[in-house]
Design a protein around this motif. Structure first.
Motif, PDB file in Angstrom:
ATOM      1  N   GLY A 163      11.435 -25.675 -21.769  1.00 17.82           N
ATOM      2  CA  GLY A 163      11.636 -24.638 -20.774  1.00 17.82           C
ATOM      3  C   GLY A 163      13.078 -24.363 -20.428  1.00 17.82           C
ATOM      4  O   GLY A 163      13.378 -23.351 -19.789  1.00 17.82           O
ATOM      5  N   ALA A 164      13.990 -25.247 -20.825  1.00 18.34           N
ATOM      6  CA  ALA A 164      15.405 -25.092 -20.473  1.00 18.34           C
ATOM      7  C   ALA A 164      16.223 -24.673 -21.693  1.00 18.34           C
ATOM      8  O   ALA A 164      15.868 -24.967 -22.837  1.00 18.34           O
ATOM      9  CB  ALA A 164      15.962 -26.392 -19.909  1.00 18.34           C
ATOM     10  N   TYR A 165      17.317 -24.000 -21.420  1.00 20.93           N
ATOM     11  CA  TYR A 165      18.316 -23.714 -22.443  1.00 20.93           C
ATOM     12  C   TYR A 165      19.169 -24.979 -22.555  1.00 20.93           C
ATOM     13  O   TYR A 165      19.933 -25.307 -21.647  1.00 20.93           O
ATOM     14  CB  TYR A 165      19.160 -22.516 -22.012  1.00 20.93           C
ATOM     15  N   THR A 166      18.999 -25.718 -23.645  1.00 25.00           N
ATOM     16  CA  THR A 166      19.601 -27.045 -23.751  1.00 25.00           C
ATOM     17  C   THR A 166      20.839 -27.026 -24.632  1.00 25.00           C
ATOM     18  O   THR A 166      20.791 -26.599 -25.785  1.00 25.00           O
ATOM     19  CB  THR A 166      18.590 -28.053 -24.323  1.00 25.00           C
ATOM     20  N   LEU A 167      21.925 -27.483 -24.059  1.00 24.89           N
ATOM     21  CA  LEU A 167      23.145 -27.720 -24.821  1.00 24.89           C
ATOM     22  C   LEU A 167      23.088 -29.172 -25.276  1.00 24.89           C
ATOM     23  O   LEU A 167      23.080 -30.093 -24.456  1.00 24.89           O
ATOM     24  CB  LEU A 167      24.367 -27.472 -23.939  1.00 24.89           C
ATOM     25  N   PRO A 321      21.774 -19.987 -29.278  1.00 25.45           N
ATOM     26  CA  PRO A 321      22.209 -21.374 -28.998  1.00 25.45           C
ATOM     27  C   PRO A 321      23.715 -21.534 -29.179  1.00 25.45           C
ATOM     28  O   PRO A 321      24.337 -20.833 -29.980  1.00 25.45           O
ATOM     29  CB  PRO A 321      21.426 -22.200 -30.019  1.00 25.45           C
ATOM     30  N   LEU A 322      24.283 -22.467 -28.437  1.00 24.98           N
ATOM     31  CA  LEU A 322      25.690 -22.813 -28.574  1.00 24.98           C
ATOM     32  C   LEU A 322      25.830 -24.061 -29.440  1.00 24.98           C
ATOM     33  O   LEU A 322      24.887 -24.848 -29.560  1.00 24.98           O
ATOM     34  CB  LEU A 322      26.306 -23.063 -27.196  1.00 24.98           C
ATOM     35  N   PRO A 323      26.983 -24.275 -30.046  1.00 25.73           N
ATOM     36  CA  PRO A 323      27.175 -25.471 -30.889  1.00 25.73           C
ATOM     37  C   PRO A 323      26.981 -26.755 -30.084  1.00 25.73           C
ATOM     38  O   PRO A 323      27.257 -26.804 -28.887  1.00 25.73           O
ATOM     39  CB  PRO A 323      28.629 -25.335 -31.372  1.00 25.73           C
TER      40      PRO A 323
END
Length: 335
Positions: A163-167, A321-323
Motif C-alpha cells: 500500500g505504500a510507495y516504498t523507497l 519508482p526511484l532508485p
C-alpha cells in the motif's frame, strides 16, 4: 490594566471578492488553485492582488473540508533522531515540497504501536505521510492512512510495504560496508556502537546484523557496544575497548564515531594503529576531525525527485519508482 481588545476587522473572502469585482466562488477557486475551474489569467491576477492588498489568508480548515484532506505532508518524529545526514536531507525535502504547495509538519507522536501512530497521523487528514525508515509504517498503518483520505504514503524499508510507495533502503548494508572494509584491513575483533538514545534502534539493529553477517563469513568477532552520546559515555567506552582487546570499532555514524575516536586518543590509544574507527553518513565532520574519519557514504535520491514523486502520488495516484538507496565506504586516516 488589561490590554485593549483587538478591534481590527477580520478580512474575509467576501472582502477580497468585493475589491476584485468577482464572486466569492471565484476567489475560492483562485486562492485554492482548483484545477477544474476555468478562470482567466487576468482574473486570477486581480484576485491575488486584492488578497495581497487586504492581507487575506485562505482558511486552511475550510479548504480541507472541501477537499477531504489538507495540503500537509506529515513526517513522523523519528526523522528528528536520525542524525545530521537525514536532518539536512529532510530540510531539502521540506523546501522542495514547499515549492510544490505543501506544508511539511514534523509530528511528535512517538507511540510504539503502529496503529495508534497511524491514527494520530490520520487525524490531521494529511495529503501525504513520509516516513524515513519508521518501523511503525506497517501495511496495517498504511491502510488506516489511506482509508482516512491520505493520498500518498511514502516509506523507506528493506522491502516493499503493501500500500505504500516504498523507497528501498536496507540498513544492514551500512553494517556490511563498514565491516567488510575493516576485515579487509586485517581487523578481526570489531566493536559495533549501539546508541541507547530513543528512536535509533531501527537503524542500529540492522547495522549490527549486517556486521554480524560479514563477521560470520570472514572469521571475525563482533561485540555490541551500548553508548550514550556524551563525553562521559565515550570515555568509559574507550577504556572498555582496550580492556576487551578490540582492534576496530564501527561507530554507528560519524557523530558517535568521532566522539569515540577523540576519547580513544585522550586515553593514549592510537587510531588507527591500535584501534581502527569507521563511521557512517560521510558528513563534513568526517573530514574535519583528526585523524580524518573513514565513513560509509549514502547514495540517496534527490529531495526534489522525492518531492516530485509525492506530488504525483497526491495528484495522480501513481509515481515511477526511484532508485534504491545504496552505500559505499570512503576510506580515510582512521582505518
Amino acid at each position: 490594566m488589561s490590554p485593549e481588545p483587538n478591534s481590527a476587522p477580520q478580512i474575509t473572502s467576501a472582502d477580497v471578492a468585493r475589491l476584485a469585482g468577482v464572486s466569492r466562488a471565484t476567489v475560492s477557486f483562485v486562492l485554492n488553485a482548483t484545477p477544474s475551474a476555468r478562470i482567466s489569467e487576468a482574473t486570477k491576477a486581480k484576485v491575488r492582488a486584492a488578497a495581497e492588498e487586504l492581507g487575506y489568508v485562505p482558511h486552511a480548515a475550510a479548504a480541507s473540508l472541501r477537499a477531504g484532506r489538507t495540503d500537509l505532508v506529515v513526517l513522523p518524529a523519528s526523522v528528528s533522531a536520525m542524525g545530521r545526514l537525514f536532518s539536512d536531507w529532510v530540510d531539502e525535502l521540506e523546501s522542495a515540497l514547499g515549492g510544490r504547495g505543501y506544508t511539511v509538519v514534523l509530528h511528535g507522536d512517538r507511540s510504539a504501536d503502529p496503529l495508534t501512530a497511524a491514527r494520530a497521523w490520520a487525524r490531521l487528514r494529511p495529503a501525504a505521510v513520509v516516513s524515513m525508515g519508521d518501523e511503525r509504517m506497517t501495511p496495517e498503518a498504511v491502510r488506516i492512512l489511506l482509508q482516512a483520505g491520505t493520498k500518498a504514503v511514502v516509506t523507506v524499508a528493506p522491502a516493499p510495504v503493501t500500500g505504500a510507495y516504498t523507497l528501498i533502503g536496507d540498513q544492514t548494508g551500512v553494517g556490511i560496508a563498514a565491516t567488510e572494509h575493516l576485515v579487509e584491513r586485517g581487523r578481526t575483533r570489531i566493536g559495533v556502537v549501539m546508541p541507547v538514545e530513543r528512536g535509533l534502534s531501527a537503524f542500529s539493529e540492522p547495522r549490527l546484523a549486517g556486521a554480524k553477517r560479514v563477521a560470520a563469513e570472514r572469521g571475525a568477532e563482533i561485540t555490541p557496544l551500548p553508548m550514550r552520546y556524551s563525553d562521559e559515555a565515550a570515555a568509559a567506552l574507550a577504556t572498555l575497548c582496550r580492556e576487551l582487546g578490540l582492534d576496530a570499532v564501527f561507530g554507528y555514524n560519524d557523530e558517535y564515531a568521532a566522539l569515540l575516536s577523540a576519547a580513544l586518543a585522550d586515553r593514549g590509544t592510537a587510531v588507527p594503529e591500535e584501534i581502527a574507527v569507521v563511521g557512517a553518513d560521510d558528513l563534513l565532520l568526517a573530514r574535519v576531525v583528526r585523524p580524518r574519519l573513514t565513513s560509509v557514504r549514502y547514495h540517496l535520491p534527490g529531495a526534489g525527485e522525492l518531492a516530485d514523486a509525492v506530488d504525483r502520488l497526491v495528484r495522480d495516484g501513481a509515481a515511477a519508482p526511484l532508485p534504491d538507496i545504496w552505500f559505499e565506504t570512503v576510506p580515510r586516516q582512521s582505518s
